[in-house]
Design a protein around this motif. Structure first.
Motif, PDB file in Angstrom:
ATOM      1  N   MET A   1       8.177 -22.665   1.769  1.00  0.00           N
ATOM      2  CA  MET A   1       9.134 -21.738   2.358  1.00  0.00           C
ATOM      3  C   MET A   1       8.734 -20.282   2.094  1.00  0.00           C
ATOM      4  O   MET A   1       8.927 -19.421   2.953  1.00  0.00           O
ATOM      5  CB  MET A   1      10.529 -22.029   1.790  1.00  0.00           C
ATOM      6  CG  MET A   1      11.604 -21.218   2.425  1.00  0.00           C
ATOM      7  SD  MET A   1      11.709 -21.581   4.176  1.00  0.00           S
ATOM      8  CE  MET A   1      13.297 -21.023   4.539  1.00  0.00           C
TER       9      MET A   1
ATOM     10  N   TRP B   1       5.801 -19.021   1.998  1.00  0.00           N
ATOM     11  CA  TRP B   1       4.773 -18.607   2.950  1.00  0.00           C
ATOM     12  C   TRP B   1       5.376 -18.266   4.303  1.00  0.00           C
ATOM     13  O   TRP B   1       4.941 -17.302   4.957  1.00  0.00           O
ATOM     14  CB  TRP B   1       3.691 -19.676   3.087  1.00  0.00           C
ATOM     15  CG  TRP B   1       2.738 -19.618   1.943  1.00  0.00           C
ATOM     16  CD1 TRP B   1       2.671 -20.489   0.891  1.00  0.00           C
ATOM     17  CD2 TRP B   1       1.742 -18.620   1.700  1.00  0.00           C
ATOM     18  NE1 TRP B   1       1.687 -20.089   0.023  1.00  0.00           N
ATOM     19  CE2 TRP B   1       1.103 -18.959   0.494  1.00  0.00           C
ATOM     20  CE3 TRP B   1       1.327 -17.496   2.391  1.00  0.00           C
ATOM     21  CZ2 TRP B   1       0.066 -18.192  -0.040  1.00  0.00           C
ATOM     22  CZ3 TRP B   1       0.291 -16.730   1.864  1.00  0.00           C
ATOM     23  CH2 TRP B   1      -0.324 -17.088   0.658  1.00  0.00           C
ATOM     24  N   ILE B   2       6.357 -19.005   4.732  1.00  0.00           N
ATOM     25  CA  ILE B   2       7.016 -18.722   6.009  1.00  0.00           C
ATOM     26  C   ILE B   2       7.706 -17.360   5.948  1.00  0.00           C
ATOM     27  O   ILE B   2       7.577 -16.545   6.863  1.00  0.00           O
ATOM     28  CB  ILE B   2       8.012 -19.841   6.374  1.00  0.00           C
ATOM     29  CG1 ILE B   2       7.251 -21.133   6.662  1.00  0.00           C
ATOM     30  CG2 ILE B   2       8.888 -19.441   7.573  1.00  0.00           C
ATOM     31  CD1 ILE B   2       8.115 -22.363   6.778  1.00  0.00           C
ATOM     32  N   VAL B   3       8.417 -17.112   4.859  1.00  0.00           N
ATOM     33  CA  VAL B   3       9.091 -15.821   4.680  1.00  0.00           C
ATOM     34  C   VAL B   3       8.067 -14.696   4.630  1.00  0.00           C
ATOM     35  O   VAL B   3       8.264 -13.632   5.232  1.00  0.00           O
ATOM     36  CB  VAL B   3       9.978 -15.846   3.409  1.00  0.00           C
ATOM     37  CG1 VAL B   3      10.494 -14.449   3.075  1.00  0.00           C
ATOM     38  CG2 VAL B   3      11.130 -16.809   3.594  1.00  0.00           C
TER      39      VAL B   3
ATOM     40  N   ILE C   1       5.047 -14.606   6.000  1.00  0.00           N
ATOM     41  CA  ILE C   1       4.492 -14.394   7.347  1.00  0.00           C
ATOM     42  C   ILE C   1       5.485 -13.627   8.220  1.00  0.00           C
ATOM     43  O   ILE C   1       5.111 -12.675   8.918  1.00  0.00           O
ATOM     44  CB  ILE C   1       4.088 -15.737   7.976  1.00  0.00           C
ATOM     45  CG1 ILE C   1       2.866 -16.300   7.244  1.00  0.00           C
ATOM     46  CG2 ILE C   1       3.825 -15.598   9.473  1.00  0.00           C
ATOM     47  CD1 ILE C   1       2.564 -17.758   7.543  1.00  0.00           C
ATOM     48  N   LEU C   2       6.740 -14.023   8.174  1.00  0.00           N
ATOM     49  CA  LEU C   2       7.768 -13.300   8.946  1.00  0.00           C
ATOM     50  C   LEU C   2       7.889 -11.856   8.470  1.00  0.00           C
ATOM     51  O   LEU C   2       8.057 -10.933   9.283  1.00  0.00           O
ATOM     52  CB  LEU C   2       9.112 -14.016   8.854  1.00  0.00           C
ATOM     53  CG  LEU C   2       9.174 -15.371   9.564  1.00  0.00           C
ATOM     54  CD1 LEU C   2      10.501 -16.065   9.271  1.00  0.00           C
ATOM     55  CD2 LEU C   2       8.962 -15.219  11.062  1.00  0.00           C
TER      56      LEU C   2
ATOM     57  N   ASN D   1      -4.963 -17.231   2.071  1.00  0.00           N
ATOM     58  CA  ASN D   1      -4.002 -18.338   2.071  1.00  0.00           C
ATOM     59  C   ASN D   1      -4.653 -19.609   1.529  1.00  0.00           C
ATOM     60  O   ASN D   1      -4.097 -20.283   0.678  1.00  0.00           O
ATOM     61  CB  ASN D   1      -3.467 -18.564   3.482  1.00  0.00           C
ATOM     62  CG  ASN D   1      -2.280 -19.484   3.513  1.00  0.00           C
ATOM     63  OD1 ASN D   1      -2.140 -20.383   2.690  1.00  0.00           O
ATOM     64  ND2 ASN D   1      -1.430 -19.286   4.482  1.00  0.00           N
TER      65      ASN D   1
END
Length: 109
Positions: free
Chosen positions: A1, A3-5, A7-8, A101
């Motif tokens: 999660m 990583w998603i945050v 990237i956003l 990454n």
């Protein structure tokens, strides 16, 4: 999660940079408001992601996403010139983000 945050948040970084350009030195209201909102969102997401990600890798990914996306959108929206060197440089930024990454096992966070 995280990583998603992250990237956003990198995408929001591009948004605030582009809004800053559109604000024309903070003389235009709505681009200036967008700048502040996107800046707070971007920094907030980066801060949250740093709770579980290493700072060197996370910051590099955040900046890389923001820089590459800003450059691409500026070419399209602000008609900035494009060259082979610029495209190659953008590809290298993206490769660096992917490499950072992978170096941290990012897909497992």
């Amino acid at each position: 999660m995280a990583w998603i945050v992250l990237i956003l948040s990198g995408m929001l970084e591009a948004g605030w940079a582009l809004s800053l350009k559109a604000s024309d030195g903070f003389t235009r209201l709505w681009p200036s408001v967008a700048f502040v909102v996107l800046l707070v969102g971007s920094m907030g997401g980066l801060s949250w992601a740093l709770k579980s990600l290493p700072v060197g890798v996370a910051y590099g990914v955040w900046v890389g996403i923001g820089a590459a996306l800003t450059a691409v959108v500026a070419i399209v929206v602000f008609d900035e010139p494009v060259s082979v060197l610029k495209v190659v440089s953008l590809v290298l930024i993206v490769a660096g983000v992917v490499g950072l990454n992978l170096s941290s096992g990012g897909a497992h966070e």
